[in-house]
Design a protein around this motif. Structure first.
Motif, short mmCIF file in Angstrom:
data_model
loop_
_atom_site.label_atom_id
_atom_site.label_comp_id
_atom_site.label_asym_id
_atom_site.label_seq_id
_atom_site.Cartn_x
_atom_site.Cartn_y
_atom_site.Cartn_z
N VAL A 34 48.47 0.25 5.43
CA VAL A 34 49.66 1.12 5.05
C VAL A 34 50.97 1.13 5.42
O VAL A 34 51.01 0.86 7.04
N THR A 35 52.12 1.75 4.78
CA THR A 35 53.69 2.26 5.38
C THR A 35 53.36 3.36 4.62
O THR A 35 52.73 3.88 3.72
N GLY A 36 55.28 3.59 4.91
CA GLY A 36 54.61 4.83 3.80
C GLY A 36 55.17 5.00 2.53
O GLY A 36 55.57 5.94 1.89
N ASP A 37 55.44 4.11 1.94
CA ASP A 37 56.00 3.89 1.12
C ASP A 37 54.18 3.36 -0.25
O ASP A 37 54.44 2.93 -1.17
N GLY A 38 53.12 3.02 0.73
CA GLY A 38 51.99 3.33 0.54
C GLY A 38 50.56 2.08 0.73
O GLY A 38 51.01 1.57 1.95
N VAL A 39 49.60 2.23 -0.49
CA VAL A 39 48.72 1.18 0.52
C VAL A 39 49.65 -1.01 0.48
O VAL A 39 49.72 -1.14 -1.01
N LEU A 40 49.65 -1.17 1.45
CA LEU A 40 49.55 -3.01 1.43
C LEU A 40 48.65 -3.67 1.06
O LEU A 40 49.02 -4.25 0.35
N GLY A 41 47.33 -3.45 1.59
CA GLY A 41 46.08 -4.18 1.60
C GLY A 41 45.22 -3.77 2.08
O GLY A 41 44.86 -2.72 2.81
N ARG A 42 43.80 -4.50 1.30
CA ARG A 42 42.17 -3.62 1.69
C ARG A 42 41.48 -4.19 2.21
O ARG A 42 41.78 -5.89 1.45
N HIS A 43 39.91 -4.37 2.82
CA HIS A 43 39.45 -4.89 3.73
C HIS A 43 37.98 -4.21 3.57
O HIS A 43 37.90 -3.08 3.47
N ARG A 44 37.21 -4.51 3.05
CA ARG A 44 36.15 -4.60 3.32
C ARG A 44 35.08 -5.09 3.60
O ARG A 44 34.68 -6.38 3.45
N LYS A 45 34.22 -4.84 5.12
CA LYS A 45 32.93 -5.51 6.10
C LYS A 45 32.52 -6.26 5.51
O LYS A 45 31.29 -6.13 4.19
N VAL A 46 32.09 -7.84 5.10
CA VAL A 46 31.29 -8.85 4.69
C VAL A 46 30.38 -8.94 5.47
O VAL A 46 29.24 -8.68 5.19
N HIS A 47 30.33 -9.10 6.90
CA HIS A 47 28.78 -9.22 7.62
C HIS A 47 28.47 -7.97 8.40
O HIS A 47 29.16 -7.32 8.99
N GLN A 48 27.41 -8.21 8.10
CA GLN A 48 26.53 -6.19 8.61
C GLN A 48 25.54 -6.74 9.81
O GLN A 48 24.20 -6.78 9.39
N PRO A 49 25.29 -6.26 10.89
CA PRO A 49 24.64 -5.98 12.32
C PRO A 49 23.70 -5.67 11.30
O PRO A 49 24.02 -4.04 11.40
N LEU A 50 22.32 -6.11 12.57
CA LEU A 50 20.91 -5.60 12.16
C LEU A 50 21.22 -4.85 11.03
O LEU A 50 20.54 -5.08 10.03
N ARG A 51 20.94 -3.04 11.33
CA ARG A 51 20.14 -2.12 9.87
C ARG A 51 21.55 -1.82 9.03
O ARG A 51 22.17 -0.64 8.33
N GLU A 52 22.50 -2.31 9.29
CA GLU A 52 24.31 -1.86 8.77
C GLU A 52 24.03 -1.63 7.15
O GLU A 52 24.62 -0.57 6.95
N ASP A 53 23.56 -2.56 6.72
CA ASP A 53 22.94 -2.69 5.05
C ASP A 53 22.15 -1.22 4.53
O ASP A 53 23.04 -1.59 3.44
#
Length: 282
Positions: free
Chosen positions: A101-120
């Protein structure tokens, strides 16, 4: 773009959002006073990470990606580019996510792809690696375990990212833990991943991490800024704080690729798995 001052954060963040925002406010003020243009907060900076990776940990507060917490983060950022991790409530599930983000709002997003152990057991998985444009140049984000997979950073570099922000809640070993976190095998592995991903893609790598303990996890800290040659420009070591470095990103990346250009010299026609299928990041 000229010189860019970048800072990677090593700091503790827990479930208390008010306390977390107070910490973020102080970190933003410290970074702004130091002329930082890009500030990278850790994975799960808004609401904390999981207390364990056994599959039964209570979730952090799940936040609306367009809600007031993200708007508050943007307001704090002002003219600075700020990346932070949080637990995202989406129509199709809950994700371990990052927002830029900046003060103007959201610039980008990411969702975690690789999940260790039982994070899934706690989060749904993301499905892409992309770069996006910001006032400080074209950047990309990853979350923690994503850095262990070279295809992820390669995909982002091929999409034009010249800075990759790696947001982590990376712990030291659960078993046979070294008494000195700096010598712990998982601290060393994280540091190797950070340097390798920068070098093999000839990008700037800005890696934040949680600090301290949370549940049964002890975090490795070691926030850092790495240049396109894989050299660490600044690091917090095992301390809380900011790893801050200034670099002309465009000039540094261009110089690194002026001779041995690893992206240009790829041979994707040769990168096939044993079954004949092309590798994903070829």
């Amino acid at each position: 773009m000229g010189m860019l001052r970048m800072a990677a954060v090593s700091a503790p963040f827990g479930r208390d959002l008010a306390e977390g925002f107070a910490r973020i406010t102080a970190l933003v003020a410290q970074a702004r006073a130091d002329g930082v243009g890009l500030l990278v907060l850790p994975e799960a900076a808004l609401g904390g990470y999981l207390t364990d990776l056994e599959g039964e940990a209570e979730l952090p507060p799940a936040l609306d990606p367009d809600g007031r917490e993200i708007a508050t983060l943007a307001a704090l950022a002002g003219d600075m580019v700020v990346c932070a991790g949080y637990c995202e409530q989406a129509p199709d599930g809950v994700y371990n996510s990052a927002v830029c983000v900046t003060g103007d709002g959201v610039l980008g997003r990411h969702r975690k792809v690789h999940q260790p152990l039982r994070e899934d057991a706690s989060y749904a998985a993301g499905d892409r690696f992309e770069a996006f444009d910001t006032p400080v140049g074209r950047i990309a984000m990853q979350i923690c375990f994503d850095k262990a997979f070279p295809e992820a950073a390669r995909a982002q570099a091929l999409d034009g990212a010249r800075v990759v922000c790696s947001l982590s809640a990376w712990p030291v070993s659960r078993t046979n833990r070294h008494p000195d976190p700096a010598q712990d095998r998982w601290t060393r592995r994280m540091d190797l991943f950070d340097r390798a991903r920068a070098l093999e893609n000839q990008v700037v790598w800005v890696a934040s991490n949680q600090y301290g303990t949370f549940g049964d996890l002890r975090f490795a800290a070691s926030a850092k800024v790495v240049d396109p040659g894989g050299e660490i420009l600044a690091s917090t070591g095992q301390c809380e704080g900011l790893a801050t470095a200034a670099l002309d990103v465009e000039a540094a990346v261009d110089a690194a690729r002026a001779g041995m250009d690893f992206l240009r010299d790829r041979r994707p026609d040769t990168y096939a798995a044993p079954d004949g299928e092309p590798c994903e990041a070829a």
